[in-house]
Write an enzyme that holds these catalytic residues in place. Structure first.
Site, PDB file in Angstrom:
ATOM      1  N   ARG A   5       0.802  -1.221   0.000  1.00  9.28           N
ATOM      2  CA  ARG A   5       0.000   0.000   0.000  1.00  9.28           C
ATOM      3  C   ARG A   5       0.834   1.270   0.000  1.00  9.28           C
ATOM      4  NH1 ARG A   5      -5.476  -0.313   1.664  1.00  9.28           N
ATOM      5  NH2 ARG A   5      -5.421   1.959   1.485  1.00  9.28           N
ATOM      6  N   HIS A  40      15.761 -10.462   5.044  1.00  7.13           N
ATOM      7  CA  HIS A  40      16.365 -11.028   3.828  1.00  7.13           C
ATOM      8  C   HIS A  40      16.097 -10.065   2.682  1.00  7.13           C
ATOM      9  CE1 HIS A  40      17.240 -14.897   1.359  1.00  7.13           C
ATOM     10  NE2 HIS A  40      17.524 -13.819   0.636  1.00  7.13           N
ATOM     11  N   ARG A  52      16.329  -8.446  -0.909  1.00  6.62           N
ATOM     12  CA  ARG A  52      16.666  -8.914  -2.255  1.00  6.62           C
ATOM     13  C   ARG A  52      16.936  -7.708  -3.152  1.00  6.62           C
ATOM     14  NH1 ARG A  52      13.486 -13.296  -0.445  1.00  6.62           N
ATOM     15  NH2 ARG A  52      14.503 -15.282  -0.946  1.00  6.62           N
ATOM     16  N   HIS A 110      10.383  -6.625  -0.711  1.00  2.69           N
ATOM     17  CA  HIS A 110       9.866  -6.613   0.665  1.00  2.69           C
ATOM     18  C   HIS A 110      10.796  -5.774   1.534  1.00  2.69           C
ATOM     19  CE1 HIS A 110      12.498 -10.121   0.493  1.00  2.69           C
ATOM     20  NE2 HIS A 110      11.582 -10.839  -0.145  1.00  2.69           N
ATOM     21  N   GLU A 145      20.123 -12.038   5.897  1.00  2.00           N
ATOM     22  CA  GLU A 145      20.288 -13.139   4.944  1.00  2.00           C
ATOM     23  C   GLU A 145      20.354 -12.595   3.527  1.00  2.00           C
ATOM     24  OE1 GLU A 145      17.573 -16.493   7.293  1.00  2.00           O
ATOM     25  OE2 GLU A 145      16.831 -15.568   5.445  1.00  2.00           O
ATOM     26  N   HIS A 179      13.217 -22.446   7.288  1.00  2.00           N
ATOM     27  CA  HIS A 179      12.403 -22.569   6.072  1.00  2.00           C
ATOM     28  C   HIS A 179      11.256 -23.551   6.309  1.00  2.00           C
ATOM     29  CE1 HIS A 179      12.103 -21.203   1.877  1.00  2.00           C
ATOM     30  NE2 HIS A 179      11.308 -22.244   1.767  1.00  2.00           N
ATOM     31  N   ASP A 180      10.050 -23.009   6.331  1.00  2.00           N
ATOM     32  CA  ASP A 180       8.806 -23.767   6.497  1.00  2.00           C
ATOM     33  C   ASP A 180       8.664 -24.411   7.878  1.00  2.00           C
ATOM     34  OD1 ASP A 180       8.019 -22.993   4.019  1.00  2.00           O
ATOM     35  OD2 ASP A 180       8.292 -24.936   3.052  1.00  2.00           O
ATOM     36  N   GLY A 189       9.663 -16.931   9.647  1.00  2.00           N
ATOM     37  CA  GLY A 189       8.969 -15.736   9.207  1.00  2.00           C
ATOM     38  C   GLY A 189       7.585 -16.009   8.663  1.00  2.00           C
ATOM     39  N   HIS A 190       7.502 -16.678   7.504  1.00  2.00           N
ATOM     40  CA  HIS A 190       6.217 -16.829   6.817  1.00  2.00           C
ATOM     41  C   HIS A 190       5.167 -17.492   7.705  1.00  2.00           C
ATOM     42  CE1 HIS A 190       3.533 -17.236   3.375  1.00  2.00           C
ATOM     43  NE2 HIS A 190       3.284 -18.449   3.804  1.00  2.00           N
TER      44      HIS A 190
END
Length: 237
Positions: free
Chosen positions: A18, A43, A45, A50, A70, A190-191, A213-214
């Site tokens: 937004r 992290h 990129r 993000h 990262e 991760h996951d 995170g996710h």
């Protein structure tokens, strides 16, 4: 106790969707530490879709626990890390257009490159970790790079565990034992989620830190971020 580092990339994703500053990334970073998290992970990129590079700088006075950055050690990333000087840098071999990290380093093929990068970070007092698959010769190769730690890429475990296959943890146990024998610090990520984190932690010897995170942010939509952080801390005891 295994430390919990909260990856706040998804907060930045929501903010960027937004424009403006809602949700406030810096406040979330401060709050997750207040709620008990022992670290904050980002992290960035190259496309800054993000976490923005400026976020990494702005977080310096906010993160008073462990600060973990990262990324793929391209020049722009290395310059940022050397400027910010986080507690830890985690090297991840992700392509510029990767949706998320999807493989660990080939520590044998990229040995000389990793040695050079890691030496530079260590000269600047930054702890190093490299993202690796649970493959024994990759763990042995990681030792040769001079890294302080490895981060086990746990997507395969999470997938198998979700199918009810607890045996999927076996290569991670073997990798952890080897890392301990070689004197490598051990992280994972991760996951990982509230569903699988306790089983993983209970079976992995010497697990120092997990970066989540996710799943954590998604779970917080229903349960609230303070509650979720503390649920992870209970499972990591």
């Amino acid at each position: 106790m295994t430390k919990l580092s909260v990856n706040i990339n998804k907060i930045a994703t929501l903010r960027n969707s937004r424009g403006g500053n809602v949700p406030d990334l810096l406040k979330v970073a401060a709050d997750v530490q207040k709620f008990g998290a022992q670290g904050v992970t980002i992290h960035p990129r190259p496309d800054e879709r993000h976490i923005r590079y400026q976020d990494a700088r702005d977080l310096v006075p906010v993160v008073y626990t462990e600060y973990n950055i990262e990324g793929n050690p391209i020049k722009k990333f290395m310059d940022l890390v050397l400027e910010v000087k986080p507690t830890q840098v985690t090297l991840v071999p992700d392509a510029d257009d990767a949706i998320t990290s999807n493989a660990g380093w080939d520590t044998i093929k990229h040995k000389s490159f990793l040695q050079e990068v890691i030496a530079e970070f260590k000269r600047n007092g930054i702890r190093t970790s490299i993202f690796v698959d649970p493959v024994l010769n990759m763990i042995e190769g990681a030792k040769e790079t001079g890294t302080d730690r490895i981060e086990l890429y746990t997507e395969a475990f999470a997938h198998e565990y979700g199918l009810g296959n607890e045996a999927g943890i076996a290569p991670y146990v073997a990798s952890a034992k080897l890392a301990n024998e070689l004197g490598l610090g051990l992280n994972a990520g991760h996951d990982l989620s509230l569903d699988n984190i306790k089983f993983f932690k209970d079976n992995i010897p010497g697990l120092l830190e997990v970066s989540i995170g996710h799943a954590l942010i998604s779970e917080s939509l229903y349960l609230g971020i303070e509650n979720v952080v503390n649920m992870y801390l209970q499972k990591l005891k």
